[in-house]
Scaffold this motif. Structure first.
Motif, mmCIF file in Angstrom:
data_model
loop_
_atom_site.group_PDB
_atom_site.id
_atom_site.type_symbol
_atom_site.label_atom_id
_atom_site.label_comp_id
_atom_site.label_asym_id
_atom_site.label_seq_id
_atom_site.Cartn_x
_atom_site.Cartn_y
_atom_site.Cartn_z
ATOM 1 N N ALA A 175 6.840 7.859 14.505
ATOM 2 C CA ALA A 175 5.634 7.937 15.316
ATOM 3 C C ALA A 175 4.544 8.743 14.597
ATOM 4 C CB ALA A 175 5.947 8.562 16.668
ATOM 5 N N LYS A 176 4.937 9.890 13.994
ATOM 6 C CA LYS A 176 3.950 10.759 13.350
ATOM 7 C C LYS A 176 3.483 10.220 11.993
ATOM 8 C CE LYS A 176 3.762 13.956 16.517
ATOM 9 N NZ LYS A 176 2.529 14.180 17.305
ATOM 10 N N LEU A 177 4.432 9.749 11.200
ATOM 11 C CA LEU A 177 4.079 9.316 9.844
ATOM 12 C C LEU A 177 3.358 7.983 9.809
ATOM 13 C CD1 LEU A 177 7.312 10.393 7.919
ATOM 14 C CD2 LEU A 177 5.052 11.476 7.823
ATOM 15 N N LYS A 178 3.547 7.171 10.868
ATOM 16 C CA LYS A 178 2.912 5.842 10.907
ATOM 17 C C LYS A 178 1.719 5.794 11.847
ATOM 18 C CE LYS A 178 4.677 2.477 9.307
ATOM 19 N NZ LYS A 178 4.559 1.752 8.024
ATOM 20 N N GLN A 179 1.374 6.907 12.465
ATOM 21 C CA GLN A 179 0.283 6.890 13.440
ATOM 22 C C GLN A 179 -1.071 6.659 12.752
ATOM 23 O OE1 GLN A 179 0.496 10.717 15.368
ATOM 24 N NE2 GLN A 179 -0.636 11.789 13.773
ATOM 25 N N GLN B 185 -0.579 12.426 1.613
ATOM 26 C CA GLN B 185 -0.832 13.175 2.829
ATOM 27 C C GLN B 185 0.333 13.083 3.813
ATOM 28 O OE1 GLN B 185 -3.575 15.158 3.225
ATOM 29 N NE2 GLN B 185 -3.939 14.570 1.091
ATOM 30 N N ARG B 186 0.849 11.884 4.003
ATOM 31 C CA ARG B 186 1.831 11.647 5.067
ATOM 32 C C ARG B 186 3.263 11.872 4.578
ATOM 33 N NH1 ARG B 186 -0.424 8.893 9.559
ATOM 34 N NH2 ARG B 186 -2.635 8.479 9.219
ATOM 35 N N LYS C 259 0.838 -1.191 0.000
ATOM 36 C CA LYS C 259 0.000 0.000 0.000
ATOM 37 C C LYS C 259 0.881 1.253 0.000
ATOM 38 C CE LYS C 259 -0.556 0.084 5.053
ATOM 39 N NZ LYS C 259 -1.535 0.087 6.170
ATOM 40 N N PRO C 260 0.327 2.413 -0.362
ATOM 41 C CA PRO C 260 1.128 3.636 -0.414
ATOM 42 C C PRO C 260 1.832 3.918 0.921
ATOM 43 C CG PRO C 260 -0.958 3.987 -1.508
ATOM 44 C CD PRO C 260 -1.050 2.638 -0.856
ATOM 45 N N THR C 261 3.096 4.311 0.830
ATOM 46 C CA THR C 261 3.911 4.541 2.025
ATOM 47 C C THR C 261 3.971 6.014 2.384
ATOM 48 O OG1 THR C 261 5.982 4.897 0.817
ATOM 49 C CG2 THR C 261 5.398 2.617 1.349
ATOM 50 N N THR D 249 1.764 21.935 -1.049
ATOM 51 C CA THR D 249 3.090 22.028 -0.416
ATOM 52 C C THR D 249 3.006 21.810 1.093
ATOM 53 O OG1 THR D 249 2.899 24.430 -0.144
ATOM 54 C CG2 THR D 249 3.960 23.627 -2.161
ATOM 55 N N ARG D 250 1.854 21.418 1.580
ATOM 56 C CA ARG D 250 1.694 21.232 3.026
ATOM 57 C C ARG D 250 2.326 19.915 3.482
ATOM 58 N NH1 ARG D 250 1.180 25.045 6.341
ATOM 59 N NH2 ARG D 250 -0.569 24.381 7.615
ATOM 60 N N LEU D 251 2.792 19.910 4.727
ATOM 61 C CA LEU D 251 3.449 18.740 5.310
ATOM 62 C C LEU D 251 2.586 18.117 6.399
ATOM 63 C CD1 LEU D 251 7.059 20.175 5.755
ATOM 64 C CD2 LEU D 251 6.339 18.495 4.040
ATOM 65 N N TRP D 252 2.868 16.845 6.681
ATOM 66 C CA TRP D 252 2.243 16.144 7.800
ATOM 67 C C TRP D 252 2.976 16.477 9.099
ATOM 68 C CZ3 TRP D 252 -2.174 13.320 7.807
ATOM 69 C CH2 TRP D 252 -2.431 12.482 8.905
ATOM 70 N N CYS D 253 4.305 16.667 8.996
ATOM 71 C CA CYS D 253 5.133 17.002 10.146
ATOM 72 C C CYS D 253 6.516 17.416 9.650
ATOM 73 C CB CYS D 253 5.259 15.818 11.108
ATOM 74 S SG CYS D 253 6.087 14.371 10.396
ATOM 75 N N ALA D 254 7.356 17.894 10.563
ATOM 76 C CA ALA D 254 8.752 18.196 10.243
ATOM 77 C C ALA D 254 9.597 17.908 11.475
ATOM 78 C CB ALA D 254 8.922 19.645 9.803
ATOM 79 N N ALA D 255 10.767 17.328 11.258
ATOM 80 C CA ALA D 255 11.689 17.018 12.358
ATOM 81 C C ALA D 255 13.090 17.399 11.915
ATOM 82 C CB ALA D 255 11.623 15.535 12.716
#
Length: 315
Positions: free
Chosen positions: A311-315, A137-138, A57-59, A174-180
């Motif tokens: 944690a964020k991308l796989k939640q 999205q992720r 499935k899409p990653t 151009t929006r992100l799911w998170c940034a670290a």
């Protein structure tokens, strides 16, 4: 005094008699990209590498932006690559046009090329979502130093998609799911920087205070940058991550290797955790999630960048 020198003389003598050790074996080659040097623009620096995580499935995707002060660096050193791939997160690492190249081309402010280039690369990657098996999205951004600043620019900026564009890539978000990020410069405002860290020296080159033919001049004109702040203030408001924070922004994670001391000179003012303290205060006041990690930091939820991203991308 002569007795004190004796150990050093003996050590030097022994060293001179010691055979030179055999050369270390060459390091094993790094993981090769699944697809290398994919062009997302017409400039030779507008290239990216894609590393595919095997999945039915899409990653999720790590979007990595290298550091180097926007004046050097390369996409080959990808932070968190192995950890993300092992967790089923695909990875893209980008090159981008340097700020000094923008200056030579007459582009003002020069920071426009690396920052807006990163946004274009992100849109291009989204346009490849079906082909590369990516969850649009992720997508989480990461990078160090200037790459960290670019990641925060993307995280906090309003969506730059143009739904009416005839270019399908420009219609992508151009929006992100998170940034670290690590060692991030969270502001490009010299007035803020000098208040937070009195020996600040970084940032002027983003707005043209640098000789584009000599990269060593990057951090030599901070006093002029501060003096002429009003002349570039409109650009600071457009490109400084601190200025762009809003309540609807994704969660961010800031990692620094030093303990903060607001208002005091820092050993490494360009990567001081003072940047993180002030951004976290700002985010808390607005209502945006911002986790700050440094040695001894309180309320630490995730010890590493990869831990946060997974944690964020796989939640």
């Amino acid at each position: 005094m002569k007795l004190a020198l004796l150990p050093f003389l003996l050590a030097a003598s022994l060293h001179a008699q010691t055979p030179v050790p055999a050369a270390k074996p060459a390091p094993l080659p790094k993981r090769a990209p699944t697809i290398a040097n994919v062009a997302y623009g017409t400039h030779e620096r507008q290239m990216l590498d894609f590393y595919k995580a095997e999945s039915a499935k899409p990653t999720p995707l790590l979007f990595f932006i290298h550091g180097g002060g926007w004046v050097n660096g390369d996409k080959s050193g990808v932070g968190e690559l192995e950890a993300c791939l092992a967790a089923g997160i695909s990875v893209v690492s980008i090159n981008y046009r340097y700020s000094w190249q923008a200056q030579l081309a007459g582009v003002m402010p020069p920071v426009q090329w690396p920052l807006e280039g990163a946004a274009r690369a992100l849109q291009f990657v989204r346009s490849k979502a079906g082909e590369w098996n990516i969850d649009k999205q992720r997508i989480g951004a990461s990078g160090g130093s200037a790459g960290a600043c670019s990641s925060l620019y993307l995280a906090f900026h309003d969506d730059m998609a143009d739904p009416k564009s005839s270019d399908p890539i420009a219609r992508e978000s151009t929006r992100l799911w998170c940034a670290a990020v690590t060692g991030a410069q969270t502001s490009l405002d010299p007035k803020q920087l000098i208040e937070w860290t009195p020996n600040s020296r970084y940032g002027g080159h983003a707005f043209g205070f640098m000789d584009p033919n000599d990269r060593k001049t990057r951090d030599t004109r901070f006093a002029e940058f501060l003096e002429k702040r009003e002349s570039v203030l409109k650009w600071i408001k457009m490109y400084s991550p601190y200025e762009l924070v809003s309540k609807d922004d994704p969660p961010v994670y800031l990692f620094y290797s030093s303990v903060p001391a607001i208002g005091q000179p820092q050993k490494d003012p360009t990567h001081t955790s003072n940047y993180g303290v002030k951004l976290q205060e700002h985010c808390k006041a607005i209502g945006t999630e911002c986790e700050l990690v440094y040695p001894g930091a309180p309320n630490m939820k995730h010890k590493t960048i990869s831990e946060f991203l997974i944690a964020k991308l796989k939640q």
